[in-house]
Design a protein around this motif. Sequence first.
Motif, PDB file in Angstrom:
ATOM      1  N   THR A  19       0.829  -1.196   0.000  1.00 32.69           N
ATOM      2  CA  THR A  19       0.000   0.000   0.000  1.00 32.69           C
ATOM      3  C   THR A  19       0.865   1.247   0.000  1.00 32.69           C
ATOM      4  N   VAL A  20       0.277   2.364  -0.409  1.00 30.74           N
ATOM      5  CA  VAL A  20       0.937   3.662  -0.307  1.00 30.74           C
ATOM      6  C   VAL A  20       0.689   4.185   1.092  1.00 30.74           C
ATOM      7  N   SER A  21       1.735   4.705   1.736  1.00 34.69           N
ATOM      8  CA  SER A  21       1.598   5.179   3.109  1.00 34.69           C
ATOM      9  C   SER A  21       2.271   6.529   3.275  1.00 34.69           C
ATOM     10  N   GLY A  22       1.631   7.411   4.037  1.00 31.17           N
ATOM     11  CA  GLY A  22       2.236   8.699   4.328  1.00 31.17           C
ATOM     12  C   GLY A  22       2.439   9.518   3.070  1.00 31.17           C
ATOM     13  N   ARG A  23       3.547  10.226   3.034  1.00 28.97           N
ATOM     14  CA  ARG A  23       3.806  11.140   1.925  1.00 28.97           C
ATOM     15  C   ARG A  23       4.315  10.426   0.682  1.00 28.97           C
ATOM     16  N   ASN A  24       5.296   9.529   0.851  1.00 29.37           N
ATOM     17  CA  ASN A  24       5.963   8.989  -0.345  1.00 29.37           C
ATOM     18  C   ASN A  24       6.526   7.587  -0.170  1.00 29.37           C
ATOM     19  N   ASP A  25       6.004   6.820   0.781  1.00 23.82           N
ATOM     20  CA  ASP A  25       6.508   5.471   1.027  1.00 23.82           C
ATOM     21  C   ASP A  25       5.507   4.422   0.560  1.00 23.82           C
ATOM     22  N   LEU A  26       6.040   3.253   0.193  1.00 25.52           N
ATOM     23  CA  LEU A  26       5.221   2.083  -0.068  1.00 25.52           C
ATOM     24  C   LEU A  26       5.544   1.054   1.007  1.00 25.52           C
ATOM     25  N   LEU A  27       4.512   0.471   1.581  1.00 29.50           N
ATOM     26  CA  LEU A  27       4.681  -0.470   2.687  1.00 29.50           C
ATOM     27  C   LEU A  27       4.052  -1.810   2.334  1.00 29.50           C
ATOM     28  N   VAL A  28       4.571  -2.858   2.970  1.00 35.37           N
ATOM     29  CA  VAL A  28       3.950  -4.164   2.924  1.00 35.37           C
ATOM     30  C   VAL A  28       3.971  -4.720   4.341  1.00 35.37           C
ATOM     31  N   ASP A  29       2.820  -5.101   4.838  1.00 36.71           N
ATOM     32  CA  ASP A  29       2.682  -5.538   6.237  1.00 36.71           C
ATOM     33  C   ASP A  29       3.269  -4.508   7.198  1.00 36.71           C
TER      34      ASP A  29
END
Length: 337
Positions: free
Chosen positions: A118-128
């Motif tokens: 998923t896209v998270s915050g300003r400019n990061d991509l996260l998984v779990d």
Amino acid sequence: MYYVAMKDHEIGRNLATEQYLMNNVDFDEPLVLFYYEEPCIIVGRNQNTLEEINADYVREHHITVTRRLSGGGAVYQDLGNLCFSFVVDSDSQEFGDFKTFTQPIIDALHDMGATTATVSGRNDLLVDGKKFSGNAMYSRNGKTFSHGTLMLNVDLNVVPQALTVPTDKIASKGIKSVRSRVTNLRPFLAPEYQNITVPEFQDALLKELFHVDSLDEIADKEYHVTPEQQKAIDKIYEDYYANWDWVYGKSPEFSVKRRKHFDMGTIDARLSVHDGHIQNVKFYGDFFGSGDVHDVEQALNGIRYDHDVIAEKLATLDLNQYFTGIPRTDIIDLIAQ
């Protein structure tokens, strides 16, 4: 959409290619670029390079360091990381809208089994909940690129060593990186992708982005740099990404305080650095020496704050006269990280 799958594995040359294609080639459709490289650190446009890297570790492990045009924080990459970049007309996307730029990558990763990406915050991509991608953006002359990392199988043991700087070393007004918990993507992909290599990952993403079963179906969408264009790209590489002044000299003014106790006394070195050059230096401590340490201070004033340059400059001085009993290499390492 057109695509470029870069063959070079040197970060500076890939960034130079990205810069050239954005500024000098008019595409009638968006362009996506993929590239991966040997171990390197890329700092953001507004950062103090030396404040972001562990210079000793970087030098010892031959990690390339460069600065990019876009903002954001410092990132470590190796051949286990895949970079992507979307180049579009500026009026087609809002600057700073990372979610729109990265959504095609997220959708592709979902199709490959990483359903929690998923896209998270300003400019990061996260998984779990862990970061696998950082993204940055740059706009000029009606064009914008948004580029990011995809940590497929990066050596995570290197990251904290290459990017960690002791807090007592450097102080400046540069934009600091925000450290996050990071992870590799491969464990989160579907079983058929568990042993996927970076080149295979690149091809899989391209097929997902173009919705095809084979890259042969989009052969007409691959853009190839011409020999003449390559000459211009090589010039950009020399002017920017392999240029010490761009990588280090563009850092904000900063101060360095280095203090270390040796068997023959303690040296406390204080330096001010502007435009990458030493503007003022003072040595304090209970060390012994028959010479006036002001000679060393004068020798260092005005030169580049660079380990090899400092070593070369001090080669003309008998440092034992000023810091008796303390090895030359230890003194140089103290001054220049």
